[in-house]
Write an enzyme that holds these catalytic residues in place. Structure first.
Site, PDB file in Angstrom:
ATOM      1  N   SER A  48       0.825  -1.198   0.000  1.00  0.00           N
ATOM      2  CA  SER A  48       0.000   0.000   0.000  1.00  0.00           C
ATOM      3  C   SER A  48       0.866   1.258   0.000  1.00  0.00           C
ATOM      4  CB  SER A  48      -0.967  -0.050   1.191  1.00  0.00           C
ATOM      5  OG  SER A  48      -2.000   0.892   1.047  1.00  0.00           O
ATOM      6  N   ASP A 100     -10.256  -4.000  -4.314  1.00  0.00           N
ATOM      7  CA  ASP A 100      -9.393  -2.966  -3.760  1.00  0.00           C
ATOM      8  C   ASP A 100      -9.564  -1.682  -4.567  1.00  0.00           C
ATOM      9  OD1 ASP A 100      -7.361  -1.434  -2.668  1.00  0.00           O
ATOM     10  OD2 ASP A 100      -5.750  -2.822  -3.175  1.00  0.00           O
ATOM     11  N   HIS A 155      -7.758  -5.537  -0.069  1.00  0.00           N
ATOM     12  CA  HIS A 155      -6.504  -4.801   0.034  1.00  0.00           C
ATOM     13  C   HIS A 155      -5.464  -5.371   1.004  1.00  0.00           C
ATOM     14  CE1 HIS A 155      -3.995  -1.185  -0.230  1.00  0.00           C
ATOM     15  NE2 HIS A 155      -3.945  -1.182   1.078  1.00  0.00           N
TER      16      HIS A 155
END
Length: 349
Positions: free
Chosen positions: A199, A292, A322
């Site tokens: 991320s 996501d 995610h």
């Protein structure tokens, strides 16, 4: 969970919430399906059943956002709930290093039987540049070291809003250069070093790969989980997966607003590496989640790398949301994704 869980169970202690999650994951599949309801299918993808059940029971009310303090506490607590257990053979050691205007911690993970200089992964945790820590990703890093046959050095870069852009990026770059400049201290081979993260950590790893590609010891691999590579626009996946999942569009906007000064150029390659020069960067492994908001930009970045002539391995795990780096201890589909990552470390370093 690495992302926040909010529901009628939130007033209960973290320990009770964790126990509820554990019990739910032990339910027989027919019961889990009955409780979860109709399979969640978007874009021809079907969400993993145990995760759909957890989402149903732990979903947040619409437009509800935790505070910075709550988000950080939940990351640190929930990051281990579905992750692997502590690895008995990984030795963990912390270091402090000086960076511009301060100091940060590094955490080294190394197998107790390791000898000589090992290949290394410099790891940057996720958390939207406002949360996440050495604690939230501790056991995944242990298993990256064990299964990847390498030393992992996690970087505790400073966070927004106290330290907005460019401080976290500068911390990440300075930490990488410090590590490659002191291979004996960390027991690593600087000619076999990777950068990686999930991320926001994937954003930072991609930025470091671009910014250090001309260094004496540049990264030899970039391992990017669900990378956040474009803060300038919202692709269609932001709308398709806007709510009802572990990461939501409203939370992404909140993270970006905390991290970026109001006058920031969101197409700056140090903010959005998708706009950077990717010629000559390290070979890449890009691991994207199907459910996501960041799905489409991860796909776009993998294509950009390929078009730049970079050896790029790319996969969409279409049943996963995610935060799948933190759920590989309990969720079978996430275990497969984690194994793909550690295989890349073994083979490419």
């Amino acid at each position: 969970m690495k992302t926040t869980l909010k529901s009628q169970l939130k007033p209960l202690s973290f320990a009770v919430q964790r126990a509820v999650v554990s019990k739910l994951l032990q339910l027989p599949e027919p019961i889990a399906r009955r409780l979860a309801g109709k399979p969640k299918v978007i874009d021809g993808q079907t969400l993993n059943l145990p995760l759909q059940l957890l989402l149903k029971l732990f979903s947040a009310p619409a437009d509800t956002l935790a505070s910075v303090a709550e988000t950080r506490a939940e990351f640190d607590e929930q990051g281990s709930w579905l992750a692997q257990p502590r690895h008995p053979d990984i030795v963990v050691e912390d270091f402090k290093i000086a960076v511009t205007d301060g100091e940060i911690r590094l955490r080294r993970y190394r197998h107790r039987n390791s000898v000589g200089k090992q290949p290394a992964l410099v790891f940057y945790h996720g958390g939207g540049y406002a949360a996440g820590s050495l604690k939230s990703h501790d056991t995944p890093c242990q298993h990256l070291a064990a299964d990847g046959h390498c030393t992992v050095i996690a970087v505790d870069y400073r966070l927004a809003p106290e330290y907005p852009f460019p401080t976290p990026v500068n911390d990440g770059i300075e930490a990488f250069r410090h590590i490659t400049a002191h291979p004996d201290k960390y027991g690593i081979d600087p000619a076999r070093i990777a950068v990686g993260g999930d991320s926001a950590g994937g954003n930072l790893a991609a930025v470091v790969a671009q910014q250090t590609k001309h260094d004496a010891h540049p990264p030899q691999l970039q391992l990017l989980w669900v990378p956040w590579v474009d803060m300038s626009t919202e692709r269609p996946s932001y709308e398709r997966f806007a709510s009802g999942l572990f990461l939501e569009r409203a939370k992404m906007r909140w993270y970006a607003n905390l991290y970026l000064p109001k006058d920031a150029d969101r197409e700056d390659p140090k903010i959005s590496p998708i706009y950077g020069d990717t010629t000559g960067v390290a070979p890449a492994v890009v691991l994207v989640a199907g459910f996501d908001p960041l799905r489409d930009e991860g796909i776009a970045y993998a294509h950009k790398l390929t078009e730049s002539g970079i050896d790029t391995t790319f996969k969409v795990y279409d049943s996963l949301p995610h935060p799948f780096i933190n759920i590989a201890g309990q969720i079978e589909d996430a275990k497969i994704a984690f194994a793909d990552a550690t295989k890349a470390l073994r083979e490419k370093l």
